[in-house]
Design a protein around this motif. Structure first.
Motif, PDB file in Angstrom:
ATOM      1  N   ALA A 130       0.834  -1.211   0.000  1.00  0.00           N
ATOM      2  CA  ALA A 130       0.000   0.000   0.000  1.00  0.00           C
ATOM      3  C   ALA A 130       0.863   1.254   0.000  1.00  0.00           C
ATOM      4  CB  ALA A 130      -0.928  -0.004   1.208  1.00  0.00           C
ATOM      5  N   ALA A 131       1.949   1.242   0.766  1.00  0.00           N
ATOM      6  CA  ALA A 131       2.859   2.388   0.790  1.00  0.00           C
ATOM      7  C   ALA A 131       3.507   2.596  -0.572  1.00  0.00           C
ATOM      8  CB  ALA A 131       3.920   2.190   1.869  1.00  0.00           C
ATOM      9  N   ARG A 132       3.846   1.477  -1.245  1.00  0.00           N
ATOM     10  CA  ARG A 132       4.437   1.604  -2.584  1.00  0.00           C
ATOM     11  C   ARG A 132       3.438   2.177  -3.578  1.00  0.00           C
ATOM     12  NH1 ARG A 132       7.174  -3.271  -1.120  1.00  0.00           N
ATOM     13  NH2 ARG A 132       5.464  -4.549  -1.940  1.00  0.00           N
ATOM     14  N   THR A 332      -8.492  -7.765   3.020  1.00  0.00           N
ATOM     15  CA  THR A 332      -8.034  -7.367   1.682  1.00  0.00           C
ATOM     16  C   THR A 332      -7.227  -6.078   1.708  1.00  0.00           C
ATOM     17  OG1 THR A 332     -10.147  -6.229   1.294  1.00  0.00           O
ATOM     18  CG2 THR A 332      -9.969  -8.516   0.538  1.00  0.00           C
ATOM     19  N   ALA A 333      -6.895  -5.597   2.913  1.00  0.00           N
ATOM     20  CA  ALA A 333      -6.060  -4.399   3.072  1.00  0.00           C
ATOM     21  C   ALA A 333      -6.622  -3.194   2.316  1.00  0.00           C
ATOM     22  CB  ALA A 333      -4.623  -4.686   2.623  1.00  0.00           C
ATOM     23  N   THR A 334      -7.867  -2.864   2.610  1.00  0.00           N
ATOM     24  CA  THR A 334      -8.534  -1.730   1.969  1.00  0.00           C
ATOM     25  C   THR A 334      -8.065  -0.428   2.605  1.00  0.00           C
ATOM     26  OG1 THR A 334     -10.486  -3.086   1.569  1.00  0.00           O
ATOM     27  CG2 THR A 334     -10.752  -0.696   1.417  1.00  0.00           C
ATOM     28  N   VAL A 335      -7.485   0.463   1.803  1.00  0.00           N
ATOM     29  CA  VAL A 335      -7.058   1.769   2.317  1.00  0.00           C
ATOM     30  C   VAL A 335      -8.296   2.633   2.503  1.00  0.00           C
ATOM     31  CG1 VAL A 335      -5.720   3.844   1.857  1.00  0.00           C
ATOM     32  CG2 VAL A 335      -4.806   1.619   1.211  1.00  0.00           C
ATOM     33  N   ILE A 336      -8.541   3.079   3.728  1.00  0.00           N
ATOM     34  CA  ILE A 336      -9.721   3.902   3.975  1.00  0.00           C
ATOM     35  C   ILE A 336      -9.370   5.390   4.105  1.00  0.00           C
ATOM     36  CG2 ILE A 336     -11.040   2.041   5.035  1.00  0.00           C
ATOM     37  CD1 ILE A 336     -10.409   3.279   7.751  1.00  0.00           C
ATOM     38  N   ARG A 337      -8.122   5.675   4.422  1.00  0.00           N
ATOM     39  CA  ARG A 337      -7.712   7.081   4.495  1.00  0.00           C
ATOM     40  C   ARG A 337      -6.193   7.141   4.453  1.00  0.00           C
ATOM     41  NH1 ARG A 337     -10.194  10.803   9.157  1.00  0.00           N
ATOM     42  NH2 ARG A 337     -12.062  10.232   7.989  1.00  0.00           N
ATOM     43  N   ALA A 338      -5.663   8.049   3.642  1.00  0.00           N
ATOM     44  CA  ALA A 338      -4.211   8.162   3.552  1.00  0.00           C
ATOM     45  C   ALA A 338      -3.826   9.534   3.025  1.00  0.00           C
ATOM     46  CB  ALA A 338      -3.640   7.076   2.646  1.00  0.00           C
TER      47      ALA A 338
END
Length: 401
Positions: A130-132, A332-338
């Motif tokens: 996710a960071a990548r 599923t490692a869903t990004v909710i805020r970034a």
């Protein structure tokens, strides 16, 4: 004799909490240990919140003085011990349900065990990926399991009221033009009222945070994720060996099931009114404007309620030496805020877009003034607002996605 007298007792508070009271008094005196134990045991007449106040310490000192003990200092500590393994548990006064970080026992502060369900946590490699995708390199990541209450809600009821609705009527009217009469069609909108009544029945799924100050976890996004995932990929009970492995990552629930249901009442009431509108709309011939409710009786039942834990990774990542933060949830490692890094090229593009928005707004203004187009003036504030948003976002440290 040591430097102080001490005692520890197990009590059940007036409001039913099982706690341990530890007392430390100075200076030590013969018989003070036993007297302190007796005084601590007598404090069970208080509620849990009262035990955390200074008035209880003052009360205990007076009780010791009445028995002939003069103490220079007295400290009283309140702690919980796991009913399963006996380990001391550090919890806040707001805690209602906790997971023992040593053995994985789960229950409330009154000593009752409680079963719950958990979504599996994605591995750390998913956070690195996710960071990548956000254009950086993972700096740090911490896994939490966040408590959530999920309710299956059944609502039944009946209502009466007055529906306000509009009806469009066409009418042929004579119009005098050049000494001749022409007949034109005119559409008139009439507002009418009608008495309506009916029954409502529906089922809904609602999720509510089990923590106070839920905004720090992205309350709206996480709530939506829980309600959707419960339908598509429901959680399962975690194996005890796995629970013990991750027990220290579980956050205590600070909201009881009754409190959570109370927080959801506004959402449920909104759905009730929506059902009433749907029912009333079928009883009028035009377009419904509103329903003025005169009588409403509803029954709200919760045939299912579950405490579930959501795996929540909070992470920071670096881009060109700058640090940004994000969070992802679920298997599923869903990004909710970034926070997302904004490159210089993107900043220039935003500034150019703002400049174009200003030029277009100016052109519309000139057009409206020259040709007297009233609606053209509506574009002016919208265009200037868009230009301001684009320009200001170009100078922000990061973009929230």
């Amino acid at each position: 004799m040591g430097e102080y007298s001490k005692a520890i007792v197990s009590i059940t508070t007036r409001d039913g909490r099982q706690v341990y009271l530890s007392g430390v008094a100075k200076p030590p005196q013969p018989g003070l240990d036993e007297a302190l134990s007796s005084v601590l045991a007598s404090l069970s007449i208080h509620s849990y919140s009262e035990l955390n106040g200074d008035r209880v310490v003052l009360e205990a000192r007076k009780m010791l003085e009445s028995q002939g003990f003069k103490v220079e200092s007295l400290e009283i500590y309140v702690s919980h011990r796991c009913p399963m393994c006996g380990a001391s548990i550090n919890i806040t006064p707001e805690t209602v349900i906790y997971v023992c970080p040593y053995c994985g026992w789960t229950g409330d502060v009154y000593g009752h065990s409680l079963a719950f369900k958990v979504w599996p946590a994605p591995p750390r490699e998913a956070v690195e990926e996710a960071a990548r995708r956000l254009g950086g390199v993972l700096d740090n990541a911490t896994l939490y399991y966040v408590p959530f209450w999920v309710f299956r809600v059944n609502v039944t009821g009946e209502y009466t009221g007055t529906a306000v609705y509009t009806v469009q009527r066409t009418q042929r009217v004579p119009v005098r033009r050049n000494r001749e009469t022409e007949w034109v069609t005119v559409v008139r909108t009439e507002t009418r009222t009608k008495k309506v009544a009916g029954k409502i029945r529906f089922e809904t799924l609602k999720g509510a945070f089990g923590r106070l100050y839920a905004e720090i976890f992205g309350a709206g996004e996480l709530k939506s994720w829980v309600e959707h995932s419960w339908q598509t990929n429901p959680p399962k009970e975690m194996d005890p060996s796995e629970l013990k492995k991750y027990a220290e990552n579980f956050l205590s629930a600070e909201v009881s099931d009754e409190e959570a249901l109370g927080l959801l009442r506004k959402e449920i009431d909104t759905e009730i009114y929506r059902e009433i509108e749907t029912s009333a709309a079928r009883q009028v011939e035009g377009a419904l404007a509103e329903v003025q409710i005169e009588y409403l009786s509803t029954q709200v039942n919760t045939p299912e309620k579950h405490l579930v834990y959501v795996p929540y990774w909070f992470f920071t990542y670096k881009v060109k030496g700058n640090l940004y933060a994000g969070s992802l949830v679920g298997p599923t490692a869903t990004v909710i805020r970034a926070e997302r890094y904004i490159s210089n090229a993107e900043r220039v593009a935003k500034m150019m877009s703002a400049w174009v928005a200003v030029l277009v707004t100016g052109a519309f203004t000139e057009f409206a003034l020259r040709y007297g187009v009233g609606w053209g003036f509506l574009v002016i504030p919208l265009g200037l607002l868009g230009a301001y948003k684009l320009a200001s976002s170009a100078f922000e440290a990061a973009e929230v996605v």
